[in-house]
Write a protein that holds these residues in place. Structure first.
Motif, PDB file in Angstrom:
ATOM      1  N   GLU A 136      -8.541   2.469  -3.692  1.00 16.96           N
ATOM      2  CA  GLU A 136      -7.996   1.833  -2.496  1.00 16.96           C
ATOM      3  C   GLU A 136      -7.972   2.795  -1.315  1.00 16.96           C
ATOM      4  OE1 GLU A 136      -4.100  -0.956  -1.383  1.00 16.96           O
ATOM      5  OE2 GLU A 136      -4.098   0.308  -3.185  1.00 16.96           O
ATOM      6  N   TYR A 196      -5.552   4.564  -7.365  1.00 21.86           N
ATOM      7  CA  TYR A 196      -5.186   4.834  -5.973  1.00 21.86           C
ATOM      8  C   TYR A 196      -6.396   5.195  -5.127  1.00 21.86           C
ATOM      9  CZ  TYR A 196      -3.541   7.579  -1.995  1.00 21.86           C
ATOM     10  OH  TYR A 196      -3.349   8.088  -0.733  1.00 21.86           O
ATOM     11  N   TRP A 234       0.831  -1.202   0.000  1.00 21.44           N
ATOM     12  CA  TRP A 234       0.000   0.000   0.000  1.00 21.44           C
ATOM     13  C   TRP A 234       0.869   1.256   0.000  1.00 21.44           C
ATOM     14  CZ3 TRP A 234      -3.631   3.512  -0.229  1.00 21.44           C
ATOM     15  CH2 TRP A 234      -3.587   4.617   0.613  1.00 21.44           C
ATOM     16  N   ARG A 257       0.863   4.167  -2.841  1.00 20.76           N
ATOM     17  CA  ARG A 257       0.596   5.561  -2.452  1.00 20.76           C
ATOM     18  C   ARG A 257       1.729   6.476  -2.902  1.00 20.76           C
ATOM     19  NH1 ARG A 257       1.793   6.656   3.538  1.00 20.76           N
ATOM     20  NH2 ARG A 257       3.854   6.530   2.545  1.00 20.76           N
TER      21      ARG A 257
END
Length: 329
Positions: free
Chosen positions: A207, A204, A141, A145
């Motif tokens: 999520e 992105y 993650w 990011r």
């Protein structure tokens, strides 16, 4: 509580917020300057902090503090001048209320900022940008990011403070995709997004919505990333990118380098300097003119326009046969 302490409290609790409405970053910078100054005077003069008053703020002591910043703390000339601005801001406000210290305060206000050589702007080439964007781990993650954050920054040129303050509501991926932000000087602007950035941001956000908080780029618990966190993440990925792109090794890369990169890409594409100034949120084109000095292709094009008709354009290279060349002289 002495007169200086009262003036400091008045400035930071009333004047800075109510009358000047200074930004949080400016107030924090001014506060840190005065904390360092009081600690310096306490150490130098051998007195307690509570005993430091206006009579200790002589031009000699302030110049000593500024020299301390450069020589002991190794601050740049730009930082030194910023600290001087913070000192002068408080003293200018205090001067009308304390005429008995007018002579001392006036001497400090007369200290000029130090002149410095402006460094050449450092930016990344397209190959270096590609290496940096490939550095974050897409399997995590945090990596996804960071990849999105770096992609957006390199394309939009947003400043680090603007990135820290972005929320879900600031990004619009529908018709005319763009990011809205408030930059330095409270100048609001809208920056368009390219198709590549939109596609990256769309994946992105799908999520990101599963995590708490409203910050566009958040930490593990949904809190906004700080300036230090952004610089730390960038440094980590730069170190990774240097293993595949050696040209990154000699460069000092910060988040502001990505802002410069976005501006140089626009300049290379033929975008007018006035448009780039609006893109970056500059108040005028004086700040943007620095990119013209850094862009060697523009200078080469200018030289090519002034060349004699019989001279080939481009960078001069001697003939491979040096003896024949010497004979032709």
């Amino acid at each position: 509580m002495n007169a200086l302490a009262i003036s400091l409290q008045t400035y930071f609790t009333t004047f800075a917020h109510t009358q000047r409405d200074l930004s949080a970053n400016t107030i924090a910078s001014y506060r840190d300057t005065w904390r360092m100054l009081l600690k310096y005077l306490t150490s130098t003069l051998g007195m307690s902090t509570d005993a430091v008053d206006f009579d200790a703020l002589t031009a000699m002591n302030i110049n000593g503090f500024l020299d301390y910043l450069e020589q002991e703390r190794h601050n740049s000339t730009r930082t030194r001048n910023a600290r001087l601005t913070a000192i002068r801001a408080v003293l200018s406000r205090a001067l009308p209320d304390h005429p008995e210290h007018a002579a001392t305060i006036t001497q400090v206000l007369a200290i000029p900022p130090k002149r410095a050589i402006k460094p050449i702007i450092e930016f990344l080439t397209p190959a270096e940008v590609d290496a940096l964007l490939a550095a974050p781990d897409p399997a995590t993650w945090t990596g996804r990011r960071d990849h999105t954050l770096l992609t957006m920054t390199a394309q939009t040129g947003l400043g680090i403070s603007e990135i820290c303050s972005l929320t879900h509501d600031d990004i619009h991926l529908g018709a005319g995709p763009h990011i809205a932000c408030t930059g330095k000087g409270r100048r609001q602007r809208i920056t368009p997004l390219t198709r590549v950035t939109v596609n990256t941001m769309t994946a992105y956000l799908a999520e990101r919505t599963t995590r708490p908080g409203s910050a566009l780029f958040c930490g593990p618990h949904g809190q906004p990333l700080s300036r230090d966190a952004l610089e730390h993440r960038l440094a980590t990925h730069v170190a990774t990118a240097r293993t595949t792109c050696p040209s990154l090794t000699p460069k000092h890369i910060t988040m502001h380098t990505l802002r410069h990169t976005a501006a140089m890409n626009l300049l290379a594409a033929g975008v007018d300097v006035s448009i780039i100034a609006l893109w970056l949120g500059h108040a005028d084109t004086h700040s943007t003119d620095a990119y013209l000095h850094a862009h060697m292709a523009i200078k080469q094009a200018a030289i090519d326009r002034t060349r004699p008709p019989h001279v080939q354009p481009g960078t001069y290279r001697p003939a491979p046969d040096i003896l024949a060349w010497l004979t032709s002289l």
